[in-house]
Scaffold this active site. Structure first.
Site, PDB file in Angstrom:
ATOM      1  N   HIS A 119      -4.287  -1.867  -5.942  1.00  0.00           N
ATOM      2  CA  HIS A 119      -3.529  -0.686  -6.345  1.00  0.00           C
ATOM      3  C   HIS A 119      -4.549   0.373  -6.719  1.00  0.00           C
ATOM      4  O   HIS A 119      -5.344   0.156  -7.636  1.00  0.00           O
ATOM      5  CB  HIS A 119      -2.678  -0.970  -7.584  1.00  0.00           C
TER       6      HIS A 119
ATOM      7  N   ASP B  36       0.819  -1.224   0.000  1.00  0.00           N
ATOM      8  CA  ASP B  36       0.000   0.000   0.000  1.00  0.00           C
ATOM      9  C   ASP B  36       0.850   1.271   0.000  1.00  0.00           C
ATOM     10  O   ASP B  36       0.444   2.305   0.541  1.00  0.00           O
ATOM     11  CB  ASP B  36      -0.954   0.056   1.214  1.00  0.00           C
TER      12      ASP B  36
HETATM   13  P1  GDP Z   1      -0.291   0.175  -3.874  1.00  0.00           P
HETATM   14  O1  GDP Z   1      -0.947  -1.138  -3.641  1.00  0.00           O
HETATM   15  O2  GDP Z   1       1.133   0.198  -3.469  1.00  0.00           O
HETATM   16  O3  GDP Z   1      -0.503   0.683  -5.258  1.00  0.00           O
HETATM   17  O4  GDP Z   1      -0.997   1.226  -2.901  1.00  0.00           O
HETATM   18  P2  GDP Z   1      -2.564   1.431  -2.622  1.00  0.00           P
HETATM   19  O5  GDP Z   1      -3.238   1.805  -3.853  1.00  0.00           O
HETATM   20  O6  GDP Z   1      -3.094   0.311  -1.832  1.00  0.00           O
HETATM   21  O7  GDP Z   1      -2.513   2.648  -1.601  1.00  0.00           O
HETATM   22  C1  GDP Z   1      -2.026   3.891  -1.920  1.00  0.00           C
HETATM   23  C2  GDP Z   1      -3.142   4.907  -1.703  1.00  0.00           C
HETATM   24  O8  GDP Z   1      -2.590   6.183  -1.553  1.00  0.00           O
HETATM   25  C3  GDP Z   1      -4.094   5.022  -2.869  1.00  0.00           C
HETATM   26  O9  GDP Z   1      -5.373   5.330  -2.404  1.00  0.00           O
HETATM   27  C4  GDP Z   1      -3.521   6.196  -3.669  1.00  0.00           C
HETATM   28  O10 GDP Z   1      -4.505   6.886  -4.434  1.00  0.00           O
HETATM   29  C5  GDP Z   1      -3.032   7.061  -2.572  1.00  0.00           C
HETATM   30  N1  GDP Z   1      -1.859   7.859  -2.883  1.00  0.00           N
HETATM   31  C6  GDP Z   1      -0.769   7.489  -3.609  1.00  0.00           C
HETATM   32  N2  GDP Z   1       0.153   8.465  -3.581  1.00  0.00           N
HETATM   33  C7  GDP Z   1      -0.381   9.461  -2.802  1.00  0.00           C
HETATM   34  C8  GDP Z   1       0.112  10.724  -2.358  1.00  0.00           C
HETATM   35  O11 GDP Z   1       1.223  11.140  -2.645  1.00  0.00           O
HETATM   36  N3  GDP Z   1      -0.712  11.453  -1.551  1.00  0.00           N
HETATM   37  C9  GDP Z   1      -1.943  11.030  -1.178  1.00  0.00           C
HETATM   38  N4  GDP Z   1      -2.669  11.810  -0.381  1.00  0.00           N
HETATM   39  N5  GDP Z   1      -2.426   9.836  -1.569  1.00  0.00           N
HETATM   40  C10 GDP Z   1      -1.645   9.075  -2.367  1.00  0.00           C
END
Ligand code: GDP
Length: 425
Positions: A41, A13
């Protein structure tokens, strides 16, 4: 020509999906090389907001070929549901932009049943599985008790193979868990209804990747979860059942000759963890609630509140080391704008001694965090696009992490949208 892997440094995440979505601009092929639909993701772009589970995050870019490699846990039912959901928002998904390795093993509904039954049996000792069948699936794969996607082209042999496998599987379902056995009709229904639908996407993706590479195409390898959930290097047994490491990408993608020039480790500006297992830097109470709310830390797959904590420099340094990251993307820095003072876990206390080395999994259970505080910036930074325009405290925070983890931070993400990014190179 250069290939790249985008991997997680922490517990998952971290925002890998948003980094893949951003960087696919430079790549021709995006390959998922491990894991299944057990995590999510989240990607936000001009087409909307999407929670991807199994589909590679390059699916939104036209001209990009997306591949599900032989290392993934391929659940035909859930994959088709996900494809339909994404298509319903106007994204085209056809064999022209999605391919499934003919060597990918198929995850069946019995794997999901087994996952649920085992978590129920474990009661309060459960692993906190998302019950998507991932652990039973990989254990069956290693016992050579799965069918491969390519077998769909040999229907008679496939059915004979499945009948043999289910004869064995039903023994466990019935005798160990007292569950109802799978009937031939159920198995045929699964093949005819779910597996048939994925058949048009199944191909020799190994040959495709080899040709793509030889013709100078750039390949992006996309991982699921993070270093600390890696089966061999993570917080075993609270890991996932596959290897989340960049080093596994050539094997799990179906392109063993892959040379990965760049490993981008995605690291969160604070820590989150879903499910059970030791989480040394965990915060509780009001401070935790505030951070969880600010970061919207609820699981993309399950909606479960994520456990939260300050950035863990001990675990992140280890994460960078085992991923052999060449650069880091630090995500969600904007979330920390709500804090007057920002906690940082700089060391652990293990057996009464301070250490900056990530210890053996069992030692984690009694490890205590050493927490230091740095000054916050208390300003909205979501519109900043140049590093030098960040408040000084925010710049200092990034530089402090960079020094501690021993890897250049080339991207700083300040929002979930594709363009909310500071590029430092
Ligand atoms: P992944 O599985 O590694 O792709 O991560 P997830 O999607 O589970 O979680 C990352 C969350 O953080 C998602 O809801 C993204 O939209 C959000 N996100 C990613 N980068 C940023 C950021 O720089 N700032 C904020 N506020 N949210 C972010």
């Amino acid at each position: 020509m250069s290939n790249c892997a985008i991997v997680g440094i922490n517990w998952g995440d971290e925002g890998k999906g948003r980094m893949v979505d951003l960087l696919t601009e430079r790549y021709d092929v995006v390959v998922r090389f491990q894991g299944g639909g057990n995590a999510g993701h989240t990607v936000e772009n001009d087409l909307g907001k999407f929670a991807l589970h199994l589909l590679p995050s390059g699916i939104f870019r036209s001209g990009v070929m997306n591949i599900l490699g032989n290392g993934v846990a391929l659940d035909p039912e859930n994959l088709m549901t996900e494809i339909e959901e994404v298509r319903s928002k106007g994204v085209s998904i056809t064999p022209d932009n999605l391919m499934i390795s003919d060597r990918a093993s198929l995850l069946g509904p019995w794997h999901r049943d087994m996952d649920e039954l085992e978590e129920m049996r474990l009661k309060d000792k459960k692993y906190g599985s998302t019950k998507q069948g991932i652990a039973p699936f990989y254990s069956d794969k290693h016992q050579k008790k799965t069918v491969l996607a390519g077998e769909l082209f040999y229907p008679e042999k496939l059915m004979a193979h499945l009948i043999d496998i289910m004869e064995w599987k039903n023994l466990t379902l019935e005798l160990v868990y007292g569950y109802k056995p799978y009937t031939l009709e159920q198995i045929e229904k699964w093949v005819n209804e779910s597996c048939e639908k994925i058949k048009p996407f199944v191909a020799d993706t190994g040959a495709y990747l080899k040709n793509a590479s030889e013709s100078g195409k750039q390949i992006l390898f996309e991982a699921q979860l993070g270093s600390l959930r890696d089966l061999d290097y993570g917080i075993y047994p609270y890991t996932t059942s596959s290897n989340t490491m960049a080093a596994y990408a050539p094997i799990g993608s179906g392109f063993p000759a892959a040379k990965i020039d760049d490993v981008i480790g995605v690291c969160k500006a604070y820590s989150t963890c879903v499910g059970e297992g030791p989480f040394v830097c965990e915060m509780s109470g009001e401070e935790a609630e505030k951070l969880r709310e600010a970061g919207n830390e609820y699981g993309a797959k399950t909606g479960r509140p994520r456990r939260v904590g300050p950035i863990d420099l001990v675990a992140s340094r280890y994460g960078v080391e085992v991923q052999v990251a060449t650069e880091v993307a630090l995500t969600k820095l904007d979330v920390l704008s709500c804090m007057d003072e920002i906690p940082v876990c700089t060391k652990y206390i293990v057996d009464g001694k301070e250490t900056d080395r990530f210890p053996f999994p069992l030692a984690l259970e009694d490890a205590k965090p050493v927490i230091e505080y740095v000054k916050g910036w208390k300003k909205d930074i979501s519109g900043v696009r140049e590093f030098s325009e960040l408040p000084e405290e925010a710049q200092d925070y990034v530089i402090m992490i960079e020094k501690a983890i021993g890897c250049p931070i080339s991207y700083v993400s300040v929002g979930p949208e594709r363009e909310s990014i500071i590029i430092r190179k």
